[in-house]
Every structure is written in structure tokens, then in C-alpha cells.
Design a protein around this motif. Structure first.
Motif, PDB file in Angstrom:
ATOM      1  N   LEU A 183       8.278  16.750   2.678  1.00 20.63           N
ATOM      2  CA  LEU A 183       7.863  16.968   4.062  1.00 20.63           C
ATOM      3  C   LEU A 183       7.469  18.423   4.264  1.00 20.63           C
ATOM      4  N   ARG A 184       6.250  18.643   4.705  1.00 20.92           N
ATOM      5  CA  ARG A 184       5.852  20.002   5.061  1.00 20.92           C
ATOM      6  C   ARG A 184       6.297  20.280   6.499  1.00 20.92           C
ATOM      7  N   HIS A 185       6.727  21.512   6.763  1.00 18.59           N
ATOM      8  CA  HIS A 185       7.162  21.866   8.115  1.00 18.59           C
ATOM      9  C   HIS A 185       6.016  21.680   9.119  1.00 18.59           C
ATOM     10  N   GLY A 186       6.370  21.573  10.391  1.00 17.71           N
ATOM     11  CA  GLY A 186       5.371  21.432  11.444  1.00 17.71           C
ATOM     12  C   GLY A 186       4.600  22.723  11.680  1.00 17.71           C
TER      13      GLY A 186
ATOM     14  N   PHE B  90      -4.463  22.839  -8.293  1.00 13.07           N
ATOM     15  CA  PHE B  90      -3.605  22.443  -7.177  1.00 13.07           C
ATOM     16  C   PHE B  90      -4.240  22.687  -5.817  1.00 13.07           C
ATOM     17  N   GLN B  91      -5.239  23.563  -5.739  1.00 17.04           N
ATOM     18  CA  GLN B  91      -5.900  23.791  -4.460  1.00 17.04           C
ATOM     19  C   GLN B  91      -6.766  22.607  -4.038  1.00 17.04           C
ATOM     20  N   ARG B  92      -6.956  21.667  -4.929  1.00 16.14           N
ATOM     21  CA  ARG B  92      -7.703  20.457  -4.569  1.00 16.14           C
ATOM     22  C   ARG B  92      -6.838  19.467  -3.790  1.00 16.14           C
ATOM     23  N   ILE B  93      -5.553  19.744  -3.736  1.00 11.90           N
ATOM     24  CA  ILE B  93      -4.616  18.880  -3.018  1.00 11.90           C
ATOM     25  C   ILE B  93      -4.445  19.399  -1.591  1.00 11.90           C
ATOM     26  N   VAL B  94      -4.519  18.524  -0.628  1.00 11.66           N
ATOM     27  CA  VAL B  94      -4.381  18.899   0.783  1.00 11.66           C
ATOM     28  C   VAL B  94      -3.013  18.450   1.294  1.00 11.66           C
ATOM     29  N   VAL B  95      -2.302  19.366   1.944  1.00  7.51           N
ATOM     30  CA  VAL B  95      -0.994  19.054   2.521  1.00  7.51           C
ATOM     31  C   VAL B  95      -0.945  19.650   3.923  1.00  7.51           C
ATOM     32  N   GLU B  96      -1.092  18.813   4.929  1.00  4.00           N
ATOM     33  CA  GLU B  96      -1.121  19.274   6.315  1.00  4.00           C
ATOM     34  C   GLU B  96       0.281  19.517   6.861  1.00  4.00           C
ATOM     35  N   PRO B  97       0.403  20.304   7.934  1.00  2.00           N
ATOM     36  CA  PRO B  97       1.699  20.457   8.587  1.00  2.00           C
ATOM     37  C   PRO B  97       2.260  19.105   9.032  1.00  2.00           C
ATOM     38  N   ALA B  98       3.555  18.918   8.784  1.00  2.00           N
ATOM     39  CA  ALA B  98       4.285  17.701   9.164  1.00  2.00           C
ATOM     40  C   ALA B  98       3.828  16.461   8.390  1.00  2.00           C
ATOM     41  N   SER B  99       3.050  16.644   7.345  1.00  2.00           N
ATOM     42  CA  SER B  99       2.659  15.505   6.512  1.00  2.00           C
ATOM     43  C   SER B  99       3.765  15.198   5.520  1.00  2.00           C
ATOM     44  N   ILE B 100       3.750  13.981   5.007  1.00  2.00           N
ATOM     45  CA  ILE B 100       4.677  13.639   3.940  1.00  2.00           C
ATOM     46  C   ILE B 100       3.896  13.214   2.702  1.00  2.00           C
ATOM     47  N   SER B 101       4.466  13.560   1.567  1.00  5.50           N
ATOM     48  CA  SER B 101       3.980  13.091   0.280  1.00  5.50           C
ATOM     49  C   SER B 101       5.202  12.533  -0.434  1.00  5.50           C
ATOM     50  N   VAL B 102       5.027  11.450  -1.168  1.00  5.35           N
ATOM     51  CA  VAL B 102       6.174  10.768  -1.760  1.00  5.35           C
ATOM     52  C   VAL B 102       6.015  10.694  -3.274  1.00  5.35           C
TER      53      VAL B 102
ATOM     54  N   GLU C 134       5.087  24.516  20.077  1.00  5.22           N
ATOM     55  CA  GLU C 134       5.454  23.321  20.832  1.00  5.22           C
ATOM     56  C   GLU C 134       4.927  22.071  20.139  1.00  5.22           C
ATOM     57  N   HIS C 135       3.705  22.175  19.629  1.00  6.73           N
ATOM     58  CA  HIS C 135       3.132  21.048  18.893  1.00  6.73           C
ATOM     59  C   HIS C 135       3.931  20.776  17.629  1.00  6.73           C
ATOM     60  N   GLY C 136       4.359  21.838  16.945  1.00  6.55           N
ATOM     61  CA  GLY C 136       5.170  21.669  15.752  1.00  6.55           C
ATOM     62  C   GLY C 136       6.488  20.976  16.028  1.00  6.55           C
ATOM     63  N   GLU C 137       7.092  21.293  17.165  1.00  8.14           N
ATOM     64  CA  GLU C 137       8.331  20.617  17.571  1.00  8.14           C
ATOM     65  C   GLU C 137       8.072  19.137  17.829  1.00  8.14           C
ATOM     66  N   GLU C 138       6.937  18.835  18.445  1.00  7.98           N
ATOM     67  CA  GLU C 138       6.574  17.436  18.685  1.00  7.98           C
ATOM     68  C   GLU C 138       6.378  16.707  17.351  1.00  7.98           C
ATOM     69  N   GLN C 139       5.757  17.388  16.396  1.00 11.72           N
ATOM     70  CA  GLN C 139       5.553  16.796  15.084  1.00 11.72           C
ATOM     71  C   GLN C 139       6.883  16.480  14.409  1.00 11.72           C
ATOM     72  N   ALA C 140       7.846  17.401  14.544  1.00 10.58           N
ATOM     73  CA  ALA C 140       9.162  17.196  13.930  1.00 10.58           C
ATOM     74  C   ALA C 140       9.844  15.960  14.502  1.00 10.58           C
TER      75      ALA C 140
ATOM     76  N   GLN D 272      14.017  24.557   8.879  1.00  8.25           N
ATOM     77  CA  GLN D 272      15.250  24.154   9.567  1.00  8.25           C
ATOM     78  C   GLN D 272      14.925  23.405  10.858  1.00  8.25           C
ATOM     79  N   ARG D 273      13.979  23.952  11.626  1.00  9.71           N
ATOM     80  CA  ARG D 273      13.596  23.329  12.891  1.00  9.71           C
ATOM     81  C   ARG D 273      12.941  21.953  12.660  1.00  9.71           C
ATOM     82  N   THR D 274      12.190  21.835  11.578  1.00  8.00           N
ATOM     83  CA  THR D 274      11.492  20.573  11.311  1.00  8.00           C
ATOM     84  C   THR D 274      12.462  19.447  10.974  1.00  8.00           C
ATOM     85  N   VAL D 275      13.522  19.749  10.231  1.00  7.10           N
ATOM     86  CA  VAL D 275      14.443  18.679   9.825  1.00  7.10           C
ATOM     87  C   VAL D 275      15.530  18.394  10.867  1.00  7.10           C
ATOM     88  N   ALA D 276      15.653  19.251  11.882  1.00  2.56           N
ATOM     89  CA  ALA D 276      16.737  19.067  12.860  1.00  2.56           C
ATOM     90  C   ALA D 276      16.719  17.687  13.534  1.00  2.56           C
ATOM     91  N   PRO D 277      15.572  17.234  14.062  1.00  2.00           N
ATOM     92  CA  PRO D 277      15.564  15.899  14.686  1.00  2.00           C
ATOM     93  C   PRO D 277      15.852  14.786  13.674  1.00  2.00           C
TER      94      PRO D 277
END
Length: 250
Positions: free
Chosen positions: A6-9, A172-184, A30-36, A60-65
Motif C-alpha cells: 500500500l502506498r501512502h495517500g 523500475f521507472q516503467r512501473i506506476v504506483v499512485e498514492p493510496a494504490s495497492i499492489s499485491v 485532506e484528500h489523502g485522509e479520505e484515501q486512507a 502512519q496516518r494512512t494505516v490508522a483507519p
């Protein structure tokens, strides 16, 4: 084991277009908190057993919820901390574009070492080692496949995904990882498998059905009978994501 990366928001540094690095006090917007909160809702119902995160505040803030929803106590791992960008830390992205090292970071990441900081090859090594160590501990504890979350930063996740995909760090720069995205990534005894990449909204219920006993390394069965965790022919288990590159947003 199966780890949700999980990338932070979205953070205040993201919106300011600066390279936060290991700066302390960088908050989620505020948007990042909503994403979390949205991530916690998305993962609700999955059998998550552990939440590990970078020690930086935005993670820390992203995983709190998420921790509140699952009733888990998050643990931090220093090896999942953001890249040490050294003298680049806190500088505007627009300014860094003029640095000769910028092209090295984009085209020859394995050789990139930030002035006064660390190299991207070091980042990949420490992050992958951390994930595999947590995997081993969870396997010993539960005796079966366990789903867990690791919240960290863009370049860290991209380096881990490059390793899991079996591609050179230079790509690795060919890989995109947005804020609040998940990769598994599902780690097995023989190889890692990437189940999702830069996923920001698809149904994750399939992950609930992937618990299997951990194969006994002493088994005399052929590998084909023991390791049944890979994708079936045709790649039906792949995930997709979309967005602009976002390299500047760490």
C-alpha cells in the motif's frame, strides 16, 4: 504469503511538488485522509493478519483507519522507510529535473546513488529482505498462507515490484504506483507472483480465497505438485491500474 503493498495517500509534499524523502512532519492532505479511509473500506472483510508500515508520518496516518477497522496494532519497519534522497530531500521537483543525476535515476536506476543519501539498489535490497522476513515469520506463526499489509513509499514499492516481476532495477521507472494504490505480491517457495499492480478500485474479494497450507520443504513430492499458487495459463488473475506516471510524487 501474500502481501498487499500500500502506498501512502496524497501528502502535502505531493501537492507542493517537492521531494519529501525522509522529511518528518509531512502530513496527508485532506484528500489523502479520505484515501486512507477508502482503503480501509476496500480491504474490509479480507483476512488481514498484520499491518507493517514505514515509520514516516504519512504512512502512519494512512494505516490508522485500516488498523482501527481490523483491530490490529500496526508495527513499523525501518527497512520500509522512504529512500534517503540526501541533498535532494525537500527540493522542488522542477529544480531537480536539471540535475545530471535525474537522467541516471530514470535510465540507470541500479547505478543511482543520491548525494549524501543511499542508492536505489540498496533500497531494493533492504525492502525485499524486510518483506521476505515478515513472510517467513507469518508462515511459521500461522502454518498457512497469510494476507498482510505493508504500507510504504512509491520508489520502495516500485523496486519491490521490479524484483517480483523479475525485471532489472533499471526498468523500475516503467512501473506506476499512485498514492493510496495497492499492489499485491504472493511469495511462494519457488517464485513471487504479482496479482495486482497500481490497483485503485477493483474488487479484492478473490484474495480471501487464497489461503493454502504452507508446503513442507521436506516433502518428496515434485515441485509441480507442491507449488500450486501461480497464475493459470491466460493470466486471468492479473490486475490493472491507470494514471499518469507520478514519478515526482514520492
Amino acid at each position: 504469503m501474500t502481501v498487499i503493498l500500500l502506498r501512502h495517500g496524497v501528502s502535502t509534499s505531493n501537492t507542493a511538488r517537492t521531494l519529501a524523502g525522509r522529511s518528518t512532519g509531512v502530513e496527508l492532505t485532506e484528500h489523502g485522509e479520505e484515501q486512507a479511509r477508502a482503503v480501509a473500506d476496500r480491504l474490509a472483510g479480507l483476512p488481514i493478519e498484520r499491518i507493517v508500515h514505514s515509520p514516516l508520518l504519512r504512512c502512519q496516518r494512512t494505516v490508522a483507519p485500516l488498523a482501527e477497522k481490523f483491530g490490529l496494532e500496526p508495527v513499523f519497519d525501518d527497512r520500509l522507510i522512504e529512500v534517503d534522497y540526501g541533498e535532494w530531500t525537500g527540493r522542488p521537483i522542477a529544480e531537480l529535473l536539471a540535475e545530471p543525476l535525474w537522467k541516471v535515476v530514470q535510465r540507470h536506476a541500479s547505478g543511482a546513488v543520491f548525494p549524501g543519501g543511499e542508492g536505489l539498489a540498496q533500497v531494493q535490497s533492504r525492502a525485499v529482505a524486510a518483506l521476505r522476513e515478515h513472510d517467513r515469520a507469518l508462515a511459521e506463526q500461522h502454518g498457512q498462507d497469510t494476507l498482510w499489509v505493508a504500507c510504504t513509499h512509491g520508489d520502495v514499492i516500485k523496486s519491490v515490484l521490479a524484483d517480483a516481476l523479475g525485471i532489472h532495477l533499471d526498468g523500475f521507472q516503467r512501473i506506476v504506483v499512485e498514492p493510496a494504490s495497492i499492489s499485491v505480491v504472493r511469495y511462494t517457495a519457488t517464485a513471487p507472483y504479482v496479482w495486482r499492480l497500481n490497483d485503485t478500485g477493483t474488487d479484492l474479494s478473490a484474495l480471501s480465497n487464497q489461503q493454502r497450507p504452507v508446503p513442507d520443504s521436506r516433502s518428496d513430492k515434485p515441485d509441480a505438485e507442491v507449488d500450486t499458487s501461480g497464475p493459470v495459463p491466460g493470466g486471468e488473475l492479473g490486475g490493472t491500474g491507470s494514471a499518469d506516471n507520478g514519478n515526482a510524487e514520492r
